[in-house]
Every structure is written in structure tokens, then in C-alpha cells.
Motif scaffolding. Sequence first.
Motif, short mmCIF file in Angstrom:
data_model
loop_
_atom_site.label_atom_id
_atom_site.label_comp_id
_atom_site.label_asym_id
_atom_site.label_seq_id
_atom_site.Cartn_x
_atom_site.Cartn_y
_atom_site.Cartn_z
N UNK A 62 0.88 -1.17 0.00
CA UNK A 62 0.00 0.00 0.00
C UNK A 62 0.91 1.21 0.00
N UNK A 63 0.76 2.06 -0.99
CA UNK A 63 1.63 3.22 -1.12
C UNK A 63 1.10 4.38 -0.30
N UNK A 64 1.98 5.01 0.44
CA UNK A 64 1.62 6.22 1.16
C UNK A 64 1.76 7.45 0.27
N UNK A 65 2.34 7.23 -0.93
CA UNK A 65 2.48 8.29 -1.94
C UNK A 65 1.99 7.73 -3.27
N UNK A 66 0.67 7.58 -3.46
CA UNK A 66 0.14 6.89 -4.64
C UNK A 66 0.55 7.52 -5.97
N UNK A 67 0.74 8.82 -5.97
CA UNK A 67 1.10 9.47 -7.23
C UNK A 67 2.48 9.04 -7.72
N UNK A 68 3.34 8.57 -6.83
CA UNK A 68 4.69 8.16 -7.21
C UNK A 68 4.78 6.68 -7.58
N UNK A 69 3.69 5.93 -7.43
CA UNK A 69 3.74 4.50 -7.73
C UNK A 69 3.01 4.14 -9.02
N UNK A 70 2.57 5.12 -9.76
CA UNK A 70 1.87 4.86 -11.02
C UNK A 70 2.77 5.29 -12.18
N UNK A 71 2.96 4.37 -13.14
CA UNK A 71 3.70 4.67 -14.36
C UNK A 71 2.86 4.18 -15.52
N UNK A 72 2.45 5.07 -16.38
CA UNK A 72 1.60 4.74 -17.53
C UNK A 72 0.32 4.03 -17.10
N UNK A 73 -0.26 4.45 -16.00
CA UNK A 73 -1.51 3.89 -15.52
C UNK A 73 -1.38 2.56 -14.80
N UNK A 74 -0.16 2.08 -14.59
CA UNK A 74 0.05 0.79 -13.91
C UNK A 74 0.86 1.05 -12.65
N UNK A 75 0.58 0.22 -11.64
CA UNK A 75 1.35 0.30 -10.40
C UNK A 75 2.73 -0.31 -10.62
N UNK A 76 3.73 0.30 -10.06
CA UNK A 76 5.08 -0.26 -10.13
C UNK A 76 5.23 -1.33 -9.05
N UNK A 77 6.24 -2.18 -9.21
CA UNK A 77 6.44 -3.26 -8.23
C UNK A 77 6.95 -2.69 -6.92
#
Length: 162
Positions: A62-77
Motif C-alpha cells: 500500500x503506497x503512502x504516496x500513490x502518485x509516485x507508484x503509477x507509471x503509464x496507468x500501472x502500479x510499479x512493483x
Amino acid sequence: MSMSKLLKEFKEFAVRGNVIDLAVGVIIGGAFGKIVTSLVNDIIMPPIGMLLGNVNFTDLYFSLEPERTMVDGKHISLAQATDAGVAVIAYGQFINIMLNFIIVAFCIFLMVKGINSLHRKKEAPAKAEPTTKECPFCLSTIPVKATRCGHCTSQLVQEEAR
């Protein structure tokens, strides 16, 4: 305190049976922990992840900074998120570690239960000394230490005197 006295005390401490037993237990426990970790990560979690839609539990977070875990609409590992310095709560790894703990705790429970059952079998109940005997004259039950029968008043011969 002299160095030789300190070394002597350390040697006495180190070669005590309890310390050696503890060291062996820690080493075996560490190896057992690796086996359980492999069991959970490599055997138990893949089928569970497959049943839940090909989910890799170690990658759940669970990301506490969701905007930094999205790349091209997909969650990063999770690895990419931690490499990028994103604050995450890695609950998938927590699930794996909890399963490890439950399996280890259950195995230890079974081991202790087995050891306790072996101890119970070894300990035979002690046969209690008789507290009464039979009067040879009237066949009444009397205390073992009696010197005269309380029923027929016969004088009894003591076992030590025979």
C-alpha cells in the motif's frame, strides 16, 4: 581481574551443557527457519496467489504516496517503489512472515507435545507403600505400624524382629 582468570571463567561458562545446548538449538532453529521460509514462499504462497488471480504476495503493498507508484496507468512493483524511495506498507511480505510464524509455532507446539508425551510414558507411577495389614489371628485390617490388634487385642510380631 587478571586475563587468565577471565579466560578460565569464560571457558567454564562456554562448556556448560546448557550453553552448548542453547547454541545447537539456535543453529538448528536458524536452519529450520530457512526451511519454513522456503516452504511458505516457494510452495504455499504460489498456489494461493494463483487462486487469487496470479497475485504475488511478496509484491503486495500500500503506497503512502500513490502518485509516485503509477507509471503509464500501472502500479510499479514493490522493489521499484522502494528503490524510488516511496513510503510503502508492504503488507504482502507481512502476510508471508505471519504464515512463517504460524508454521514455526505449530511445528514447535507439535515437537513440545511429542517430547512431553515421551516424558509421561517414562515416568511410571511410584507404587505406594501399604498403610494397612491383616491381623494373622482375626484377619481384620489394622495399621501397618500396629503392635497389637485393635479388634482381637492379640500381640503382633513386628517385621523387624523376625
